[in-house]
Design an enzyme around this catalytic site. Structure first.
Site, PDB file in Angstrom:
ATOM      1  N   SER A 155      -1.554   1.362  -2.398  1.00  9.83           N
ATOM      2  CA  SER A 155      -0.885   2.411  -1.618  1.00  9.83           C
ATOM      3  C   SER A 155       0.751   2.095  -1.617  1.00  9.83           C
ATOM      4  O   SER A 155       1.179   1.844  -2.819  1.00  9.83           O
ATOM      5  CB  SER A 155      -1.499   2.474  -0.223  1.00  9.83           C
ATOM      6  OG  SER A 155      -0.972   3.531   0.446  1.00  9.83           O
TER       7      SER A 155
ATOM      8  N   LYS B 277      -0.332   9.548  -0.895  1.00  6.50           N
ATOM      9  CA  LYS B 277      -0.989   8.242  -0.620  1.00  6.50           C
ATOM     10  C   LYS B 277      -1.614   8.061   0.782  1.00  6.50           C
ATOM     11  O   LYS B 277      -2.522   7.307   1.149  1.00  6.50           O
ATOM     12  CB  LYS B 277       0.379   7.231  -0.245  1.00  6.50           C
ATOM     13  CG  LYS B 277       0.964   6.726  -1.615  1.00  6.50           C
ATOM     14  CD  LYS B 277       0.198   6.109  -2.538  1.00  6.50           C
ATOM     15  CE  LYS B 277       0.987   5.404  -3.568  1.00  6.50           C
ATOM     16  NZ  LYS B 277      -0.149   4.673  -4.646  1.00  6.50           N
TER      17      LYS B 277
ATOM     18  N   TYR C 256       4.923  12.526  -1.847  1.00  2.43           N
ATOM     19  CA  TYR C 256       4.442  11.255  -2.269  1.00  2.43           C
ATOM     20  C   TYR C 256       3.546  10.704  -1.105  1.00  2.43           C
ATOM     21  O   TYR C 256       2.652   9.915  -1.363  1.00  2.43           O
ATOM     22  CB  TYR C 256       5.713  10.095  -2.637  1.00  2.43           C
ATOM     23  CG  TYR C 256       5.398   8.970  -3.167  1.00  2.43           C
ATOM     24  CD1 TYR C 256       4.362   8.466  -4.084  1.00  2.43           C
ATOM     25  CD2 TYR C 256       5.588   7.723  -2.340  1.00  2.43           C
ATOM     26  CE1 TYR C 256       4.356   7.340  -4.392  1.00  2.43           C
ATOM     27  CE2 TYR C 256       5.607   6.417  -2.568  1.00  2.43           C
ATOM     28  CZ  TYR C 256       4.641   6.162  -3.777  1.00  2.43           C
ATOM     29  OH  TYR C 256       4.497   4.958  -4.285  1.00  2.43           O
TER      30      TYR C 256
END
Length: 286
Positions: A140, A158, A154
């Site tokens: 991650s 994650k 982004y």
């Protein structure tokens, strides 16, 4: 840590193995005598020490292609006979303000970071279930601790990866399979040099300028080798954690964010509790 009964060589399946953290993980596993299936969009065996060639299988793989992922996993199992450790490391980064993202750009961020890991996890699970053993490691990011200006999409990818992985960990545990989420901080990889960026909107100019001032001093990142050393300790553990933070910055930030959230929840406790008052089901409800 690893017990004396688990010292036999193990077989790894690592995505995004051609560079950055993925390459460091591959090299570390090979150096300790394990076998590695190294998969990436572009990868060749010549990129690695020839001493390890008999324990290395390189596969060209686009993790966003579900059929190709399943085929690659089948090839890996046929070649080495089993899989023990699966590292979903392949990832990309897109920077930009949320309003600036096109649909294609937003979907692209999720295709690799979420769906690539999902397809790989699905592909390896039948083999790990049959063995009733194995360890899936999801790489991650510090970005999963919270959303920040210009890295929101982004972070979203994650966050999604971690939510999926938490459920996977509970489902896989029934079959003796372990799942861990690794949250790295800054390492000297090409994540930033290869990232995609949105088309800037003029309205966000002042915010961008402020962010540039904050980043003016640059960052002091670490060698990927240190992350690989931590990963080895993780997979050697008889009781690996669901989450592992990598780096002092990430460690401190995780606690700061957790405390901030707890303080906010506590400040709004009365409103939260007042929103719940169980009553009998309405007439006709099922």
């Amino acid at each position: 840590m690893r017990t004396s009964s688990s010292t036999a060589p193990r077989t790894w399946f690592i995505t995004g193995a051609s560079r950055g953290l993925g390459r460091a993980f591959t090299v570390a596993a090979l150096e300790r005598g394990d076998r590695v299936v190294a998969a990436a969009r572009t990868i060749v065996a010549d990129d690695f020490d020839e001493r390890h060639r008999d324990r290395l299988l390189t596969l060209t793989l686009d993790v966003t292609d579900r059929a190709a992922v399943f085929a690659a996993v089948a090839t890996a199992v046929e070649h080495f006979g089993r899989l023990d450790i699966v590292v979903n490391n392949a990832g990309t980064m897109s920077m930009g303000m949320i309003e600036e993202f096109t649909e294609a750009e937003a979907r692209s961020q999720f295709e690799v970071n979420l769906f690539g890991a999902l397809w790989t996890s699905q592909a390896v699970l039948p083999h790990l279930r049959a063995q009733r053993a194995g360890h899936i490691v999801q790489i991650s990011s510090v970005a999963a601790l919270g959303g920040f200006p210009s890295t929101g999409m982004y972070s979203a990818s994650k966050f999604a990866l971690e939510g999926m992985s938490e459920a996977l960990a509970m489902e896989a545990a029934v079959f003796g399979i372990k799942v861990s989420i690794v949250q790295p901080g800054g390492y000297w990889t090409d994540l930033y040099s290869n990232m995609a960026t949105t088309t800037p909107m003029e309205a966000y100019g002042p915010l961008r300028a402020e962010l540039e001032r904050q980043w003016a001093d640059g960052s002091i990142d670490s060698e990927p080798r240190l992350a690989a050393e931590a990963l080895l300790k993780l997979v050697d553990s008889d009781d690996p954690p669901l989450r592992l933070l990598l780096g002092s910055m990430v460690y401190d930030l995780a606690f700061d964010i957790a405390r901030w959230r707890m303080d906010t929840w506590a400040g709004w406790e009365q409103v939260s509790r007042a929103a719940e008052h169980p009553v009998p089901p309405p007439s006709g409800a099922h």
